[in-house]
Enzyme design. Structure first.
Site, PDB file in Angstrom:
ATOM      1  N   ARG A  45       0.870  -1.293   0.096  1.00  0.00           N
ATOM      2  CA  ARG A  45      -0.567   0.198   0.083  1.00  0.00           C
ATOM      3  C   ARG A  45       0.991   1.498  -0.048  1.00  0.00           C
ATOM      4  NH1 ARG A  45      -2.327  -3.243   3.880  1.00  0.00           N
ATOM      5  NH2 ARG A  45      -4.809  -4.091   3.335  1.00  0.00           N
ATOM      6  N   GLY A  46       1.916   1.344   0.836  1.00  0.00           N
ATOM      7  CA  GLY A  46       2.861   2.423   0.710  1.00  0.00           C
ATOM      8  C   GLY A  46       3.174   3.377  -0.727  1.00  0.00           C
ATOM      9  N   GLU A 101       8.676   2.432  -5.541  1.00  0.00           N
ATOM     10  CA  GLU A 101       8.218   1.727  -4.477  1.00  0.00           C
ATOM     11  C   GLU A 101       8.212   3.245  -3.629  1.00  0.00           C
ATOM     12  OE1 GLU A 101       7.534  -0.293  -2.315  1.00  0.00           O
ATOM     13  OE2 GLU A 101       8.763  -2.129  -2.877  1.00  0.00           O
ATOM     14  N   GLY A 107      15.914  -4.906   0.570  1.00  0.00           N
ATOM     15  CA  GLY A 107      15.809  -4.822  -0.629  1.00  0.00           C
ATOM     16  C   GLY A 107      14.948  -6.557  -1.615  1.00  0.00           C
ATOM     17  N   LEU A 110      12.046  -6.223  -3.560  1.00  0.00           N
ATOM     18  CA  LEU A 110      12.135  -5.924  -5.168  1.00  0.00           C
ATOM     19  C   LEU A 110      12.978  -7.082  -6.020  1.00  0.00           C
ATOM     20  CD1 LEU A 110      12.247  -3.114  -6.310  1.00  0.00           C
ATOM     21  CD2 LEU A 110      14.666  -2.642  -6.390  1.00  0.00           C
ATOM     22  N   ARG A 167       0.525   6.594   7.387  1.00  0.00           N
ATOM     23  CA  ARG A 167       0.225   6.828   5.933  1.00  0.00           C
ATOM     24  C   ARG A 167       0.181   8.435   5.778  1.00  0.00           C
ATOM     25  NH1 ARG A 167       1.542   2.105   4.008  1.00  0.00           N
ATOM     26  NH2 ARG A 167       0.286  -0.469   5.292  1.00  0.00           N
TER      27      ARG A 167
HETATM   28  P1  IMP Z   1      12.229  -4.538   2.134  1.00  0.00           P
HETATM   29  O1  IMP Z   1      12.320  -6.064   1.655  1.00  0.00           O
HETATM   30  O2  IMP Z   1      13.174  -5.052   3.261  1.00  0.00           O
HETATM   31  O3  IMP Z   1      13.317  -4.216   1.377  1.00  0.00           O
HETATM   32  O4  IMP Z   1      10.853  -4.190   2.274  1.00  0.00           O
HETATM   33  C1  IMP Z   1      10.578  -3.258   1.753  1.00  0.00           C
HETATM   34  C2  IMP Z   1       9.016  -2.623   2.197  1.00  0.00           C
HETATM   35  O5  IMP Z   1       9.412  -2.989   3.759  1.00  0.00           O
HETATM   36  C3  IMP Z   1       8.813  -1.450   2.354  1.00  0.00           C
HETATM   37  O6  IMP Z   1       7.580  -1.849   1.019  1.00  0.00           O
HETATM   38  C4  IMP Z   1       8.397  -1.254   3.552  1.00  0.00           C
HETATM   39  O7  IMP Z   1       6.792  -1.651   2.939  1.00  0.00           O
HETATM   40  C5  IMP Z   1       8.536  -2.037   4.484  1.00  0.00           C
HETATM   41  N1  IMP Z   1       9.782  -1.619   4.992  1.00  0.00           N
HETATM   42  C6  IMP Z   1      10.986  -0.839   5.729  1.00  0.00           C
HETATM   43  N2  IMP Z   1      11.525  -0.206   5.726  1.00  0.00           N
HETATM   44  C7  IMP Z   1      10.847   0.903   6.586  1.00  0.00           C
HETATM   45  C8  IMP Z   1      10.690   1.761   7.489  1.00  0.00           C
HETATM   46  O8  IMP Z   1      11.182   2.802   7.368  1.00  0.00           O
HETATM   47  N3  IMP Z   1       8.703   2.292   7.691  1.00  0.00           N
HETATM   48  C9  IMP Z   1       7.647   1.746   7.068  1.00  0.00           C
HETATM   49  N4  IMP Z   1       8.280   0.906   6.269  1.00  0.00           N
HETATM   50  C10 IMP Z   1       9.315   0.336   5.867  1.00  0.00           C
HETATM   51 MG    MG Z   2       6.121  -1.370   0.646  1.00  0.00          MG
END
Ligand code: IMP
Ligand code: MG
Length: 180
Positions: A45-46, A101, A107, A110, A167
């Site tokens: 959703r972010g 994103e 990562g 992604l 949010r």
């Molecule tokens: P990754 O797979 O660890 O790169 O996760 C990325 C996802 O983790 C993002 O799309 C967010 O939903 C969540 N996330 C990572 N860091 C934060 C933060 O500092 N605040 C809020 N959500 C976060």
């Molecule tokens: Mg996210």
């Protein structure tokens, strides 16, 4: 809100800073894809807030796709397990695709998205994230466009949540005392 819940207390990027940066990104993207069409793939959703503002700063014709993933930690694995809740990708084949994103942290999300979209045979596939938290990266990723690099802190606002809250803040703030 209960007093015990963590509350965002220091603003990292103001509404004006965010909007100015998005304007710059929109101009760059419009120039890089000049005379072409582009599909923006929003990771829900972010990224919904970022997508809506970014899209209105892009001057070339756009299509939109919306994906949603869920992730959970499996104690038997070194990494998160990620799966799709919804994986709309109707317009990806043979088109220029830009993933939008909110934040790239380890990562892993992604990497999962790139593998899924690449298998659908896009003409090109690039990444645009509002925030980049490079210190926590576990999987190397090449980011084509980013808004701001941030240190290893937990942030909320402008689409980013803690327990689905905050949010709707128009700025980005650090949430103190939050386990990551
Ligand atoms: P990754 O797979 O660890 O790169 O996760 C990325 C996802 O983790 C993002 O799309 C967010 O939903 C969540 N996330 C990572 N860091 C934060 C933060 O500092 N605040 C809020 N959500 C976060
Ligand atoms: Mg996210």
């Amino acid at each position: 809100m209960k007093k015990t819940e963590p509350y965002p207390n220091s603003v990292l990027f103001t509404e004006v800073q965010i909007q100015n940066r998005i304007r710059e990104l929109g101009k760059r993207i419009s120039k890089d894809y000049e005379n072409q069409e582009l599909v923006l793939v929003c990771v829900l959703r972010g990224a919904a807030f970022f997508l809506a503002d970014l899209a209105r700063e892009i001057s070339i014709p756009l299509r939109f796709e919306f994906l949603q993933t869920s992730s959970y930690h499996d104690s038997t694995l070194p990494s998160k397990k990620i799966q799709f809740i919804s994986s709309g990708s109707e317009y990806v084949k043979h088109r220029n695709v830009l993933i939008v994103e909110d934040i790239i942290d380890t990562g892993q999300t992604l990497k999962f998205l790139l593998e899924h979209l690449q298998a659908l045979n896009p003409k090109s596939l690039k990444i645009c994230t509002l925030l980049d938290k490079p210190h926590r990266r576990k999987v190397p990723v090449k980011i084509d466009y980013f808004g701001f690099e941030i240190p290893d802190v937990f942030v909320v606002g402008y689409g980013l949540d803690y327990a689905q809250l905050h949010r709707n803040l128009p700025y980005i703030a650090v949430l103190e005392n939050t386990p990551q």
